[in-house]
Write an enzyme that holds these catalytic residues in place. Structure first.
Site, PDB file in Angstrom:
ATOM      1  N   LYS A  42       0.845  -1.197   0.000  1.00 43.14           N
ATOM      2  CA  LYS A  42       0.000   0.000   0.000  1.00 43.14           C
ATOM      3  C   LYS A  42       0.878   1.244   0.000  1.00 43.14           C
ATOM      4  O   LYS A  42       1.770   1.381   0.824  1.00 43.14           O
ATOM      5  CB  LYS A  42      -0.905   0.000   1.232  1.00 43.14           C
ATOM      6  CG  LYS A  42      -1.830   1.207   1.296  1.00 43.14           C
ATOM      7  CD  LYS A  42      -2.853   1.050   2.411  1.00 43.14           C
ATOM      8  CE  LYS A  42      -2.440   1.623   3.720  1.00 43.14           C
ATOM      9  NZ  LYS A  42      -2.487   3.075   3.858  1.00 43.14           N
ATOM     10  N   ASP A  69      -3.485   4.275  -1.904  1.00 42.96           N
ATOM     11  CA  ASP A  69      -4.453   4.725  -0.890  1.00 42.96           C
ATOM     12  C   ASP A  69      -4.415   6.253  -0.778  1.00 42.96           C
ATOM     13  O   ASP A  69      -3.836   6.797   0.162  1.00 42.96           O
ATOM     14  CB  ASP A  69      -4.105   4.063   0.454  1.00 42.96           C
ATOM     15  CG  ASP A  69      -5.120   4.381   1.539  1.00 42.96           C
ATOM     16  OD1 ASP A  69      -6.250   4.774   1.207  1.00 42.96           O
ATOM     17  OD2 ASP A  69      -4.769   4.216   2.724  1.00 42.96           O
ATOM     18  N   LYS A  71      -7.349   8.115  -1.070  1.00 46.63           N
ATOM     19  CA  LYS A  71      -8.673   8.521  -0.549  1.00 46.63           C
ATOM     20  C   LYS A  71      -9.226   9.739  -1.291  1.00 46.63           C
ATOM     21  O   LYS A  71      -9.422  10.812  -0.712  1.00 46.63           O
ATOM     22  CB  LYS A  71      -8.615   8.795   0.953  1.00 46.63           C
ATOM     23  CG  LYS A  71      -8.196   7.576   1.766  1.00 46.63           C
ATOM     24  CD  LYS A  71      -8.335   7.809   3.261  1.00 46.63           C
ATOM     25  CE  LYS A  71      -7.942   6.605   4.085  1.00 46.63           C
ATOM     26  NZ  LYS A  71      -6.509   6.286   4.065  1.00 46.63           N
ATOM     27  N   ASP A  74     -13.739  14.500  -4.182  1.00 49.29           N
ATOM     28  CA  ASP A  74     -13.806  15.745  -4.956  1.00 49.29           C
ATOM     29  C   ASP A  74     -15.064  15.679  -5.818  1.00 49.29           C
ATOM     30  O   ASP A  74     -15.866  14.746  -5.676  1.00 49.29           O
ATOM     31  CB  ASP A  74     -12.532  15.874  -5.809  1.00 49.29           C
ATOM     32  CG  ASP A  74     -12.126  17.335  -6.024  1.00 49.29           C
ATOM     33  OD1 ASP A  74     -13.012  18.142  -6.386  1.00 49.29           O
ATOM     34  OD2 ASP A  74     -10.940  17.655  -5.854  1.00 49.29           O
ATOM     35  N   THR A 133     -11.355   6.351  11.165  1.00 50.74           N
ATOM     36  CA  THR A 133     -11.359   5.856  12.553  1.00 50.74           C
ATOM     37  C   THR A 133     -10.887   6.927  13.536  1.00 50.74           C
ATOM     38  O   THR A 133     -11.016   6.758  14.744  1.00 50.74           O
ATOM     39  CB  THR A 133     -10.496   4.582  12.696  1.00 50.74           C
ATOM     40  OG1 THR A 133      -9.286   4.785  11.990  1.00 50.74           O
ATOM     41  CG2 THR A 133     -11.219   3.381  12.133  1.00 50.74           C
ATOM     42  N   ARG A 224       3.212  -1.123  10.704  1.00 49.51           N
ATOM     43  CA  ARG A 224       4.326  -1.207  11.647  1.00 49.51           C
ATOM     44  C   ARG A 224       4.714  -2.613  12.093  1.00 49.51           C
ATOM     45  O   ARG A 224       5.916  -2.881  12.240  1.00 49.51           O
ATOM     46  CB  ARG A 224       4.048  -0.297  12.859  1.00 49.51           C
ATOM     47  CG  ARG A 224       4.231   1.171  12.491  1.00 49.51           C
ATOM     48  CD  ARG A 224       3.547   2.096  13.459  1.00 49.51           C
ATOM     49  NE  ARG A 224       2.095   2.055  13.273  1.00 49.51           N
ATOM     50  CZ  ARG A 224       1.245   2.817  13.974  1.00 49.51           C
ATOM     51  NH1 ARG A 224       1.709   3.658  14.875  1.00 49.51           N
ATOM     52  NH2 ARG A 224      -0.047   2.736  13.744  1.00 49.51           N
TER      53      ARG A 224
HETATM   54  O1  C5P Z   1       1.205   0.621  11.151  1.00 49.47           O
HETATM   55  P1  C5P Z   1      -0.218   0.160  11.055  1.00 49.47           P
HETATM   56  O2  C5P Z   1      -0.364  -1.353  10.924  1.00 49.47           O
HETATM   57  O3  C5P Z   1      -1.101   0.738  12.116  1.00 49.47           O
HETATM   58  O4  C5P Z   1      -0.678   0.754   9.648  1.00 49.47           O
HETATM   59  C1  C5P Z   1      -1.993   0.690   9.216  1.00 49.47           C
HETATM   60  C2  C5P Z   1      -2.133   1.386   7.893  1.00 49.47           C
HETATM   61  O5  C5P Z   1      -3.516   1.456   7.593  1.00 49.47           O
HETATM   62  C3  C5P Z   1      -1.612   2.815   7.860  1.00 49.47           C
HETATM   63  O6  C5P Z   1      -1.170   3.069   6.521  1.00 49.47           O
HETATM   64  C4  C5P Z   1      -2.830   3.623   8.199  1.00 49.47           C
HETATM   65  O7  C5P Z   1      -2.795   4.906   7.645  1.00 49.47           O
HETATM   66  C5  C5P Z   1      -3.930   2.799   7.536  1.00 49.47           C
HETATM   67  N1  C5P Z   1      -5.234   2.976   8.138  1.00 49.47           N
HETATM   68  C6  C5P Z   1      -5.505   2.767   9.495  1.00 49.47           C
HETATM   69  N2  C5P Z   1      -6.768   2.943   9.969  1.00 49.47           N
HETATM   70  C7  C5P Z   1      -7.739   3.296   9.137  1.00 49.47           C
HETATM   71  C8  C5P Z   1      -7.500   3.495   7.787  1.00 49.47           C
HETATM   72  C9  C5P Z   1      -6.218   3.317   7.317  1.00 49.47           C
HETATM   73  O8  C5P Z   1      -4.624   2.426  10.259  1.00 49.47           O
HETATM   74  N3  C5P Z   1      -8.945   3.411   9.630  1.00 49.47           N
END
Ligand code: C5P
Length: 250
Positions: A42, A69, A71, A74, A133, A224
């Site tokens: 992603k 991604d 998003k 517009d 979220t 992460r």
């Molecule tokens: O590091 P982590 O596993 O938390 O990364 C989750 C990924 O998903 C990040 O790129 C974050 O921006 C994205 N994301 C999220 N929660 C959402 C939508 C997208 O953590 N509701």
């Protein structure tokens, strides 16, 4: 609630690793080392704004599917053009905000389909994001209208599906209700995945990869726990191995 009783053998790797790193060189290095153990990568706003479409092309040239991604939100014409450009770039998944409305979402779906057909290329999945979220009911109240987050998620999810969207991004906690509400063919893409062995961070409500698939996720977005691990390839391999076990889910 369990959506799937058994997770026999997962054939397609459902893990999408979030390349949340600032530079193209870091992203390309990560993508290459993770490619054997993930289903896609992603690319989000930070990397795309700093490294541009070139980083998408570079990673794709190694045969790695890209989820772009950005998003989009517009007017329908502008979103359609952005979706057409992403389709020409060759990405396999992209996101729009459901709150952009049904006309905008229909324009996005049509642009993906028409552009892919002109190119005789596969149609990228257009996924809709419902309520971020980071928004709670107080944040929704500031905007006016519905203040219950779950109700607003369901309203936007239904609107998206009626507009022809075939996949949604949702939090692990939303999976059971969306699985009940939506047709089974709708793909649910879920971040907020933690294996249990990593440091606690800003994700408050998490599921393990297996739990999320059991609850009805189609794809898992994991950042992460993979890219910040001491050995990212080993972390991704271990997640993929945990999903390939033939044993029923306990
Ligand atoms: O590091 P982590 O596993 O938390 O990364 C989750 C990924 O998903 C990040 O790129 C974050 O921006 C994205 N994301 C999220 N929660 C959402 C939508 C997208 O953590 N509701």
């Amino acid at each position: 609630m369990m959506y799937k009783d058994t997770l026999s053998v997962v054939k397609t790797n459902p893990v999408i690793v979030a390349l949340d790193v600032p530079s193209a060189s870091q992203a390309i290095h990560l993508a290459r080392s993770l490619a054997p153990f993930v289903g896609a990568v992603k690319i989000g706003k930070e990397l795309f704004v700093s490294a541009g479409p070139a980083v998408v092309r570079d990673i794709q040239s190694d045969g790695i599917p890209i989820f772009l991604d950005l998003k989009f939100h517009d007017i329908p014409n502008t979103v359609a053009k952005a979706v057409a450009a992403a389709t020409r770039l060759g990405v396999r998944m992209l996101t729009v905000h459901a709150s952009g409305g049904s006309e905008m979402m229909r324009a996005a779906v049509r642009a993906a389909r028409d552009t892919a057909s002109e190119l005789m290329a596969p149609v990228p999945r257009v996924l809709a994001v419902t309520v971020l979220t980071s928004m709670d009911s107080a944040a929704l109240a500031e905007l006016g209208g519905e203040t219950d987050v779950a109700s607003q998620v369901e309203r936007l999810a239904s609107l998206a599906v009626r507009a022809g969207i075939t996949g949604l991004v949702c939090s692990p906690l939303e999976l059971p209700r969306l699985r009940k509400l939506l047709p089974p063919t709708i793909e649910l893409v879920t971040p907020g995945i933690r294996t249990g062995s990593e440091k606690v961070d800003d994700q408050k409500r998490t599921l393990t990869p297996r739990e999320a698939l059991e609850a009805g996720a189609t794809w898992l977005v994991i950042g992460r726990p993979i890219y910040a691990a001491a050995d990212p390839a080993a972390a991704a391999r271990s997640i993929w191995n945990s999903l390939q076990s033939e044993s029923p889910i306990s």
